[in-house]
Design an enzyme around this catalytic site. Structure first.
Site, PDB file in Angstrom:
ATOM      1  N   LYS A 107      -0.282   0.223   4.291  1.00 51.24           N
ATOM      2  CA  LYS A 107      -0.340  -0.685   5.329  1.00 51.24           C
ATOM      3  C   LYS A 107      -0.001  -2.316   4.975  1.00 51.24           C
ATOM      4  O   LYS A 107       0.057  -3.362   5.994  1.00 51.24           O
ATOM      5  CB  LYS A 107      -2.551  -1.134   5.231  1.00 51.24           C
ATOM      6  CG  LYS A 107      -2.474  -0.172   5.859  1.00 51.24           C
ATOM      7  CD  LYS A 107      -4.069  -0.101   6.389  1.00 51.24           C
ATOM      8  CE  LYS A 107      -5.011   1.347   6.811  1.00 51.24           C
ATOM      9  NZ  LYS A 107      -5.170   1.753   6.362  1.00 51.24           N
TER      10      LYS A 107
HETATM   11  C1  LIG Z   1      -5.555   3.421   6.358  1.00 50.65           C
HETATM   12  C2  LIG Z   1      -4.966   4.562   5.701  1.00 50.65           C
HETATM   13  C3  LIG Z   1      -4.774   5.753   6.269  1.00 50.65           C
HETATM   14  C4  LIG Z   1      -4.501   6.077   7.649  1.00 50.65           C
HETATM   15  O1  LIG Z   1      -4.020   5.870   8.633  1.00 50.65           O
HETATM   16  P1  LIG Z   1      -3.925   5.826  10.204  1.00 50.65           P
HETATM   17  O2  LIG Z   1      -2.554   4.951  10.280  1.00 50.65           O
HETATM   18  O3  LIG Z   1      -5.306   4.734  10.397  1.00 50.65           O
HETATM   19  O4  LIG Z   1      -3.915   7.284  10.713  1.00 50.65           O
HETATM   20  C5  LIG Z   1      -4.057   6.354   5.379  1.00 50.65           C
HETATM   21  N1  LIG Z   1      -3.711   6.586   3.980  1.00 50.65           N
HETATM   22  C6  LIG Z   1      -4.518   4.793   3.506  1.00 50.65           C
HETATM   23  C7  LIG Z   1      -4.553   5.248   2.204  1.00 50.65           C
HETATM   24  C8  LIG Z   1      -5.788   4.577   4.017  1.00 50.65           C
HETATM   25  O5  LIG Z   1      -5.268   3.273   3.880  1.00 50.65           O
END
Ligand SMILES: *Cc1c(COP(=O)(O)O)cnc(C)c1O
Length: 433
Positions: A107
């Protein structure tokens, strides 16, 4: 480029407005009015382009003239300030490591891009901007870090006291400066309710330039396409398209990959990897979509019962179930299988997966077992050091992991405590601005 609302009940807006609004006024998600296409030559020449050049080509059409070229190049430079290596685990499975950013999770990239775009918009607005978010864990850290030291923007993060992990709390509370952490004596739902009240308070919004940093924001969603382009750039067997496995929760990440594919990126198949929160897997099997109650699992960033970005996937495939089904294979992975995968991959290949990456690995392996001759990579979305169950799976901690833990543990936490009362939040916001 204009963006329409997936509910189709509000006006189209440009990139700037879509970013500042987050959600359309009719509560739909923003979606680009067309998908810019790349020619085959772009993909063939990709290994000679820098990551920043690729990012510029991919994202420029989406931003349009909302941001001038020089500033836009600076934003891309800042966004891509860490490595995104494709690492081989075994003969047929590689890992695209998305955890080399400041909070060790994928993210970071979207949060950095969005924060710099908002910083640019704030600079020319004349008002001081406050980004207000509620977090149950991971998102807050990436947002806090992305906005850290961005001029003209203050960030206020609400999190439920005692309900986020120690590392997560450190990532929210140890930056200081323009990042303000509020520890709410309540639940995540209390935090979200208070944030919603602030956004609904028109008197407050006359005084403050209030905006959200929600995961559905186009400025977080669109840059995630870069993972797929940069993964493909490093993919060696160009005569054979990769199968890409994505650990999915709210489906923003995998859906940005599908957008890249719709723009021409060669992808053989998307392996949708879910924990027990698998409404989309059910949809792929039955053709009927039903959101579910959220279940807690080890891969907790994927604990989403009713993923918001599902509607964007439908937009990409023009609501055609058969086309969606042809592009995707979905798997549900239990906590037990997740733990076993972390153990097995570590003992067989000495590769440390986090629980989210393990869900993807397990799914990819299952797919490849049924499809001999195909190869692929998974998106490793977080560093294993963030999860006790992962660290425990490896027996001993490597020096690198130990160092990362120590650095975080030494930082000092700073936050204000707040009862779950909107009036007190309002007071806090007015003081900060
Ligand atoms: C947010 C997150 C996900 C999921 O991603 P999405 O875009 O919500 O499907 C998977 N792994 C980690 C470590 C995350 O922080």
């Amino acid at each position: 480029m204009k963006y329409y609302s997936t509910n189709r009940l509000s006006e189209m807006v440009d990139f700037k407005e879509a970013t500042l609004l987050g959600l359309a006024l009719d509560k739909g998600l923003f979606f680009p009015e067309f998908i810019p296409q790349h020619e085959a030559a772009f993909f063939e020449g990709m290994d000679k382009m820098s990551n920043e050049e690729i990012a510029f080509e991919v994202l420029r059409p989406y931003v349009g003239d909302s941001i001038p070229e020089t500033e836009f190049r600076d934003i891309i430079h800042d966004t891509l300030s860490f490595e995104i290596p494709l690492v081989n685990i075994s003969e047929r499975i590689a890992s695209l490591e998305l955890f080399h950013g400041p909070t060790f999770a994928f993210k970071d990239l979207g949060a950095r891009f969005m924060s710099r775009c908002m910083g640019y918009f704030a600079r020319y607005s004349g008002k001081r901007m406050i980004v207000l978010v509620a977090t149950s864990g991971d998102t807050g850290g990436a947002v806090a870090n992305g906005f850290y030291n961005v001029e003209g923007v203050n960030v206020v993060i609400l999190y439920p006291s005692g309900k986020v992990s120690d590392i997560q709390e450190r990532q929210l509370t140890t930056l200081g400066g323009n990042i303000h952490a509020l520890s709410v004596d309540g639940t995540f739902d209390d935090c979200q309710r208070m944030v919603k009240q602030a956004f609904a308070d028109t008197a407050l919004r006359d005084q403050l330039f209030l905006t959200s940093a929600n995961s559905i924001n186009v400025a977080r969603w669109l840059p995630q396409q870069l993972f797929y382009y940069l993964g493909y750039k490093q993919w060696k067997q160009k005569d054979e398209n990769p199968v890409i496995a994505v650990p999915s929760g709210n489906f923003g990440n995998v859906c940005s990959g599908m957008l890249a594919k719709a723009a021409g990126l060669p992808v053989k198949k998307f392996v949708i990897a879910c924990n027990q929160n698998d409404a989309v897997i059910d949809y792929l099997q039955s053709g009927e979509y039903k959101g579910k109650e959220t279940i807690s699992t080890l891969s907790n960033a994927m604990d989403v019962g009713n993923p918001s970005n599902f509607v964007r996937i439908q937009e990409i495939y023009e609501y055609n179930y058969q086309r969606m089904k042809a592009d995707m294979a979905g798997y549900t992975v239990s906590d037990k299988e997740t733990l076993e995968t972390m153990h097995n991959v570590y003992s067989d290949y000495h590769y440390a997966l986090d629980p989210h990456g393990a869900v993807a690995y397990f799914s990819l392996q299952k797919y490849l077992n049924d499809h001999p001759g195909e190869k692929g990579f998974l998106l490793e979305t977080a560093h294993p050091v963030k999860f006790d169950c992962a660290v425990n799976a490896f027996g001993v901690l490597s020096a690198e992991l130990r160092e990362k833990i120590d650095a975080l543990n030494q930082a000092k936490k700073e936050f204000s405590s707040l009862p779950p009362d909107y009036e007190l939040l309002k007071k806090e916001l007015l003081t900060i601005a």
